[in-house]
Design a protein around this motif. Structure first.
Motif, mmCIF file in Angstrom:
data_model
loop_
_atom_site.group_PDB
_atom_site.id
_atom_site.type_symbol
_atom_site.label_atom_id
_atom_site.label_comp_id
_atom_site.label_asym_id
_atom_site.label_seq_id
_atom_site.Cartn_x
_atom_site.Cartn_y
_atom_site.Cartn_z
ATOM 1 N N MET A 7 20.085 2.588 4.684
ATOM 2 C CA MET A 7 18.777 3.012 5.138
ATOM 3 C C MET A 7 18.589 2.590 6.581
ATOM 4 N N SER A 8 17.989 3.419 7.317
ATOM 5 C CA SER A 8 17.768 3.188 8.733
ATOM 6 C C SER A 8 16.673 2.150 8.974
ATOM 7 N N PRO A 9 16.943 1.159 9.831
ATOM 8 C CA PRO A 9 15.874 0.231 10.213
ATOM 9 C C PRO A 9 14.692 0.971 10.855
ATOM 10 N N HIS A 10 14.981 2.057 11.576
ATOM 11 C CA HIS A 10 13.917 2.874 12.182
ATOM 12 C C HIS A 10 13.008 3.445 11.095
ATOM 13 N N LEU A 11 13.613 3.946 10.016
ATOM 14 C CA LEU A 11 12.834 4.499 8.912
ATOM 15 C C LEU A 11 11.985 3.403 8.264
ATOM 16 N N LEU A 12 12.577 2.233 8.047
ATOM 17 C CA LEU A 12 11.818 1.133 7.444
ATOM 18 C C LEU A 12 10.642 0.717 8.322
ATOM 19 N N ARG A 13 10.864 0.628 9.637
ATOM 20 C CA ARG A 13 9.763 0.271 10.544
ATOM 21 C C ARG A 13 8.660 1.325 10.496
ATOM 22 N N THR A 14 9.044 2.582 10.444
ATOM 23 C CA THR A 14 8.063 3.666 10.394
ATOM 24 C C THR A 14 7.249 3.600 9.106
ATOM 25 N N PHE A 15 7.915 3.443 7.979
ATOM 26 C CA PHE A 15 7.222 3.493 6.696
ATOM 27 C C PHE A 15 6.567 2.174 6.303
ATOM 28 N N ALA A 16 6.874 1.098 7.005
ATOM 29 C CA ALA A 16 6.193 -0.172 6.750
ATOM 30 C C ALA A 16 4.709 -0.065 7.091
ATOM 31 N N THR A 17 4.341 0.914 7.903
ATOM 32 C CA THR A 17 2.945 1.100 8.295
ATOM 33 C C THR A 17 2.203 2.087 7.396
ATOM 34 N N VAL A 18 2.923 2.705 6.460
ATOM 35 C CA VAL A 18 2.317 3.691 5.569
ATOM 36 C C VAL A 18 1.702 2.959 4.361
ATOM 37 N N VAL A 19 0.526 3.370 3.977
ATOM 38 C CA VAL A 19 -0.204 2.727 2.882
ATOM 39 C C VAL A 19 0.581 2.826 1.578
ATOM 40 N N PRO A 20 0.762 1.691 0.867
ATOM 41 C CA PRO A 20 1.441 1.736 -0.445
ATOM 42 C C PRO A 20 0.741 2.739 -1.368
ATOM 43 N N GLY A 21 1.534 3.423 -2.154
ATOM 44 C CA GLY A 21 1.019 4.449 -3.051
ATOM 45 C C GLY A 21 1.054 5.848 -2.466
ATOM 46 N N THR A 22 1.291 5.949 -1.152
ATOM 47 C CA THR A 22 1.381 7.261 -0.508
ATOM 48 C C THR A 22 2.541 8.040 -1.113
ATOM 49 N N ARG A 23 2.317 9.308 -1.369
ATOM 50 C CA ARG A 23 3.337 10.175 -1.970
ATOM 51 C C ARG A 23 4.318 10.644 -0.886
ATOM 52 N N VAL A 24 5.615 10.423 -1.131
ATOM 53 C CA VAL A 24 6.660 10.765 -0.170
ATOM 54 C C VAL A 24 7.728 11.611 -0.854
ATOM 55 N N LEU A 25 7.916 12.816 -0.363
ATOM 56 C CA LEU A 25 8.999 13.685 -0.821
ATOM 57 C C LEU A 25 10.280 13.234 -0.123
ATOM 58 N N VAL A 26 11.363 13.045 -0.874
ATOM 59 C CA VAL A 26 12.622 12.607 -0.280
ATOM 60 C C VAL A 26 13.735 13.594 -0.629
ATOM 61 N N ALA A 27 14.361 14.136 0.414
ATOM 62 C CA ALA A 27 15.565 14.956 0.282
ATOM 63 C C ALA A 27 16.650 14.192 1.020
ATOM 64 N N GLU A 28 17.596 13.621 0.283
ATOM 65 C CA GLU A 28 18.591 12.741 0.891
ATOM 66 C C GLU A 28 20.000 13.149 0.526
ATOM 67 N N ARG A 29 20.938 12.759 1.392
ATOM 68 C CA ARG A 29 22.348 13.083 1.183
ATOM 69 C C ARG A 29 22.913 12.328 -0.009
ATOM 70 N N THR A 30 22.543 11.066 -0.146
ATOM 71 C CA THR A 30 23.048 10.215 -1.213
ATOM 72 C C THR A 30 21.861 9.687 -1.999
ATOM 73 N N THR A 31 21.847 9.908 -3.308
ATOM 74 C CA THR A 31 20.729 9.463 -4.130
ATOM 75 C C THR A 31 20.487 7.976 -3.953
ATOM 76 N N GLY A 32 19.257 7.633 -3.630
ATOM 77 C CA GLY A 32 18.864 6.240 -3.468
ATOM 78 C C GLY A 32 18.971 5.706 -2.061
ATOM 79 N N GLU A 33 19.635 6.440 -1.166
ATOM 80 C CA GLU A 33 19.829 5.958 0.206
ATOM 81 C C GLU A 33 18.499 5.642 0.883
ATOM 82 N N HIS A 34 17.527 6.518 0.719
ATOM 83 C CA HIS A 34 16.206 6.305 1.294
ATOM 84 C C HIS A 34 15.163 6.030 0.207
#
Length: 133
Positions: free
Chosen positions: A1-28
């Protein structure tokens, strides 16, 4: 997982619905769930009653995929797009594809070296004339 992605989503309110389309299941999806976000895999979205507020797209995508993501997001929703490229600039057609799909880029794309390879990150927003900016 990208540290950039973690920094971005650390500011998103818990419980927010996020659609994930990823290359490897569980990567993000795994780290996003650990942040308390309600992760929805792209292959089960059609069974969901409420549209997601965010999408993370780390798969090969084109205008058709972007249009599908746009259709599924809530108005005012955000998409975190990842594309992997050794190039020193994002593909020129990419911004045109965002615009054609109805997204507005939020700033310039970021180029990140991670895991031995380069990737580009672009955050875009689904807007219409009534979306506050």
């Amino acid at each position: 997982m990208s540290p950039h992605l973690l920094r971005t989503f650390a500011t998103v309110v818990p419980g927010t619905r996020v659609l994930v389309a990823e290359r490897t299941t569980g990567e993000h999806s795994g780290p996003l769930q650990a942040l308390g976000l309600a992760v929805i895999r792209d292959d089960v979205l059609q069974h969901e009653a409420e549209a997601p507020e965010w999408a993370v797209v780390d798969v090969s995508f084109d205008a058709e995929v972007l249009a599908g993501i746009h259709q599924q997001l809530k108005m005012g929703g955000w998409a975190y797009l990842v594309w992997r490229s050794a190039g020193t600039a994002p593909p020129p057609a990419l911004e045109a594809a965002f615009t054609a799909a109805g997204f507005v880029p939020a700033g310039q794309p970021a180029r990140i070296l991670e895991g031995g390879g380069w990737m580009w990150i672009q955050i875009v927003r689904k807007v219409d004339a009534t979306t506050p900016v």
